[in-house]
Write a protein that holds these residues in place. Structure first.
Motif, short mmCIF file in Angstrom:
data_model
loop_
_atom_site.label_atom_id
_atom_site.label_comp_id
_atom_site.label_asym_id
_atom_site.label_seq_id
_atom_site.Cartn_x
_atom_site.Cartn_y
_atom_site.Cartn_z
N PHE A 131 30.50 -5.96 -1.40
CA PHE A 131 29.10 -6.70 -1.66
C PHE A 131 29.26 -7.73 -0.76
O PHE A 131 30.11 -8.42 -1.73
CB PHE A 131 28.42 -6.82 -2.60
N ALA A 132 28.35 -8.74 -0.32
CA ALA A 132 28.73 -10.01 0.66
C ALA A 132 27.47 -10.78 -0.04
O ALA A 132 26.67 -10.99 -0.56
CB ALA A 132 28.43 -10.08 2.29
N TRP A 173 22.23 -19.84 7.67
CA TRP A 173 22.29 -18.22 6.55
C TRP A 173 24.62 -19.21 6.71
O TRP A 173 24.96 -18.77 7.55
CB TRP A 173 22.75 -17.30 6.90
N ARG A 174 24.99 -19.48 5.55
CA ARG A 174 26.50 -19.74 5.23
C ARG A 174 27.38 -18.51 4.26
O ARG A 174 26.21 -17.84 3.40
CB ARG A 174 26.32 -20.93 4.31
N PHE A 175 28.21 -17.84 5.23
CA PHE A 175 28.79 -17.36 4.08
C PHE A 175 29.49 -17.23 2.95
O PHE A 175 30.90 -18.33 3.46
CB PHE A 175 29.61 -16.28 5.66
N GLU A 176 29.29 -16.75 2.49
CA GLU A 176 30.14 -17.16 1.05
C GLU A 176 31.03 -16.35 0.84
O GLU A 176 31.56 -16.84 -0.79
CB GLU A 176 29.01 -17.45 -0.29
N GLY A 177 31.28 -14.98 1.32
CA GLY A 177 32.12 -14.34 0.82
C GLY A 177 31.92 -13.04 0.40
O GLY A 177 30.67 -13.03 0.46
N ILE A 178 32.99 -11.83 0.90
CA ILE A 178 32.85 -10.51 0.15
C ILE A 178 33.27 -10.90 -1.73
O ILE A 178 34.37 -11.09 -1.87
CB ILE A 178 33.49 -9.72 -0.01
N VAL A 179 31.94 -10.70 -2.34
CA VAL A 179 31.42 -11.18 -3.43
C VAL A 179 32.16 -9.77 -4.55
O VAL A 179 32.65 -9.87 -5.95
CB VAL A 179 30.44 -11.36 -4.23
N LEU A 180 32.26 -8.68 -3.93
CA LEU A 180 32.60 -7.89 -5.23
C LEU A 180 33.54 -6.61 -3.76
O LEU A 180 32.55 -5.96 -3.02
CB LEU A 180 31.73 -6.69 -5.61
N VAL A 230 25.46 -15.72 -17.70
CA VAL A 230 26.45 -14.91 -16.60
C VAL A 230 25.98 -13.90 -15.75
O VAL A 230 24.74 -14.02 -15.96
CB VAL A 230 27.07 -14.04 -17.64
N TYR A 231 26.46 -14.61 -14.76
CA TYR A 231 25.59 -14.30 -13.50
C TYR A 231 26.04 -12.09 -13.64
O TYR A 231 27.02 -12.10 -13.56
CB TYR A 231 26.15 -14.23 -12.20
N VAL A 232 25.13 -11.29 -13.39
CA VAL A 232 25.00 -9.54 -13.43
C VAL A 232 24.16 -9.21 -12.28
O VAL A 232 23.74 -9.40 -11.80
CB VAL A 232 24.68 -8.79 -14.67
N MET A 233 25.50 -8.48 -12.13
CA MET A 233 25.47 -7.35 -11.04
C MET A 233 24.84 -5.87 -11.15
O MET A 233 26.04 -5.69 -11.74
CB MET A 233 26.54 -7.19 -9.46
N TYR A 234 24.21 -4.94 -10.43
CA TYR A 234 23.79 -4.02 -10.31
C TYR A 234 23.72 -3.22 -8.56
O TYR A 234 23.62 -3.92 -8.66
CB TYR A 234 22.74 -3.84 -10.85
N ASP A 263 31.10 -15.32 -13.30
CA ASP A 263 30.63 -16.61 -14.45
C ASP A 263 28.95 -17.59 -13.05
O ASP A 263 29.54 -18.85 -13.69
CB ASP A 263 32.06 -17.50 -14.60
N THR A 264 30.01 -17.04 -12.13
CA THR A 264 29.80 -18.33 -10.61
C THR A 264 28.26 -17.40 -10.14
O THR A 264 28.60 -16.27 -9.60
CB THR A 264 30.79 -19.17 -10.52
N ILE A 265 27.29 -18.05 -9.32
CA ILE A 265 26.61 -16.88 -8.66
C ILE A 265 27.15 -16.50 -7.49
O ILE A 265 26.90 -15.38 -7.35
CB ILE A 265 25.74 -18.42 -8.24
N ASP A 266 28.81 -17.68 -6.63
CA ASP A 266 29.36 -16.92 -5.83
C ASP A 266 30.49 -16.11 -6.04
O ASP A 266 31.41 -15.62 -5.05
CB ASP A 266 28.97 -17.93 -4.62
N GLY A 267 30.86 -15.91 -7.88
CA GLY A 267 31.46 -14.36 -8.16
C GLY A 267 32.79 -15.33 -6.93
O GLY A 267 33.37 -16.45 -7.39
N GLU A 268 33.86 -14.40 -7.17
CA GLU A 268 34.15 -12.84 -6.74
C GLU A 268 33.49 -11.89 -8.69
O GLU A 268 34.38 -13.02 -9.57
CB GLU A 268 35.14 -12.66 -7.57
N TYR A 269 33.25 -11.12 -8.59
CA TYR A 269 32.54 -10.43 -9.77
C TYR A 269 33.45 -9.49 -9.71
O TYR A 269 34.38 -9.52 -9.29
CB TYR A 269 31.18 -9.91 -9.19
N THR A 270 33.48 -9.08 -11.49
CA THR A 270 34.76 -8.43 -12.30
C THR A 270 33.55 -7.06 -12.09
O THR A 270 32.61 -6.64 -12.86
CB THR A 270 35.15 -8.85 -13.34
#
Length: 418
Positions: free
Chosen positions: A51-52, A62-69, A96-100, A119-126
């Protein structure tokens, strides 16, 4: 994109000159910046590649922030899995930022709703595993999310089930509505003037259809069917709903996908249109190929126009458009017998700056922008459009064929921007 214009149905390019690859997306605003999360698709098979996250100050650049998951080593988001409909909310009680997301096998026979945190909007998500309700995994597929004015979070599911999330957003605590949209998928919700609106697509795989909506005075209902919200016959402006957000001035905006299987990474595009909310209904009164989020009005690219008159279904046939300026746009026709072109942007010395697939297919014929190049240093460049001779086609789980009945590419004119 183009000078703070939001453009629909064309590839978007990020700060690296790569296509913005964020499908089935959602949008969050934080500290004056928008964050776009979506499926990072491939151009070959439908599989989870991550997920990007992208960010923008104006919805245009648009700026690419990364693959966050990223793809996990194994399990529900590992190799050989599908990951779709990513949605992110910030939990007010924990910060906390929660991804579904929807996880599945490649045959869409093993659905799960899963969750990840950062903990941050642009991840990386666990990755945290399955989302549960009454201690059991939620075995559904198309999903969305909604955050109410008081910060309460909700999970939206196909067929119209709505779940209230726990205070920490990590468990589904209560099913507040059930089956309010039988046959519906890709749910999206917004609230306007105290009223709730739910948008859904019908189930036609990657093909566009006439999306519909419902409204209610409360999330518990009663939900009332309100019909189509885009111009009849347009197949929702040739798109499928995925999310809705608000401009800083408060006006709602529809977010949709124009899927293009199998070349989703570059040829699938986005349809973002202002929504009109009046009493109990939503509408997109007319499709705008380009619009200005500052004025919330339609706009056009301004430049030197050249008639092209190119139409071919012969593989390898091409047209080369030399131009002098900073970027170029193509206006052409998508149609039921249209399909893929390779569009290559080159410098004067022949160096390839960008090479992507562009689709000229749509079930409902449409004339408009098909391609807008990334911004280049002013100078001499060329654009090469080559017919691939490859149809966009796929079959659903029942074996029904969808897609193009031909391989035609039709370009009517070019717009060169100085």
């Amino acid at each position: 994109m183009s000078g703070q214009l939001v453009m629909s149905g064309v590839p978007w390019f990020d700060d690296r000159g790569q296509t913005v690859n964020a499908h089935g997306a959602c949008l969050l605003e934080q500290d004056g910046r928008y964050y776009l999360f979506g499926e990072y698709k491939t151009d070959d098979v439908n599989r989870f590649a991550g997920f990007a996250c992208y960010s923008s100050a104006d919805l245009a650049d648009w700026r690419f922030e990364g693959i966050v998951l990223p793809q996990q080593d194994g399990g529900l988001m590992g190799p050989g899995r599908i990951g779709e409909r990513v949605k992110v909310m910030r939990c007010p009680s924990t910060g906390v930022y929660v991804m579904y997301m929807h996880s599945d096998d490649l045959r869409y026979m093993d659905p799960h709703i899963c969750v990840a945190t950062s903990d941050t909007i642009d991840g990386e998500y666990t990755f945290a595993g399955e989302l549960t309700y009454q201690g059991e995994p939620i075995r559904k597929w198309d999903m969305g999310t909604f955050q109410d004015d008081d910060g309460t979070g909700y999970l939206l599911l196909h067929e119209g089930d709505i779940y209230r999330l726990s205070e920490d957003y990590l468990v589904a605590e209560e099913r507040v509505a059930e089956g309010v949209a039988r046959g519906g998928e890709s749910p999206a919700m917004l609230k306007h003037d105290g009223r709730y609106f739910l948008m859904f697509s019908h189930k036609t795989s990657w093909e566009s259809n006439e999306n519909f909506h419902l409204s209610a005075p409360a999330l518990e209902g009663p939900w009332t069917y309100r019909g189509h919200f885009a111009p009849d016959g347009s197949l929702t402006c040739n798109s499928q709903c995925t999310f809705a957000f608000r401009l800083p001035t408060g006006e709602p905006v529809y977010m949709g996908d124009r899927w293009s299987f199998p070349h989703q990474a570059s040829a699938a595009t986005y349809v973002w249109q202002p929504l009109r909310a009046e009493d109990d209904t939503l509408s997109i009164p007319e499709f705008w190929g380009a619009w200005d989020p500052r004025t919330r009005g339609p706009a056009e690219l301004v430049g030197k126009e050249t008639e092209i008159d190119f139409s071919s279904d012969i593989a390898g046939e091409e047209i080369v458009i030399p131009f002098t300026g900073t970027r170029v746009a193509l206006v052409g026709r998508s149609r039921p017998d249209g399909s893929y072109a390779r569009v290559e942007l080159t410098r004067a010395d022949g160096t390839v700056v960008s090479s992507i697939y562009v689709t000229f297919y749509s079930k409902v014929p449409d004339s408009g922008y098909r391609y807008v190049s990334p911004v280049l240093p002013w100078g001499h460049h060329a654009l090469r459009v080559t017919v691939l001779g490859e149809p966009t086609e796929w079959s659903d789980k029942r074996g029904e064929r969808f897609g193009s009945v031909g391989t035609r590419v039709t370009v009517d004119r070019a717009v060169v921007i100085d």
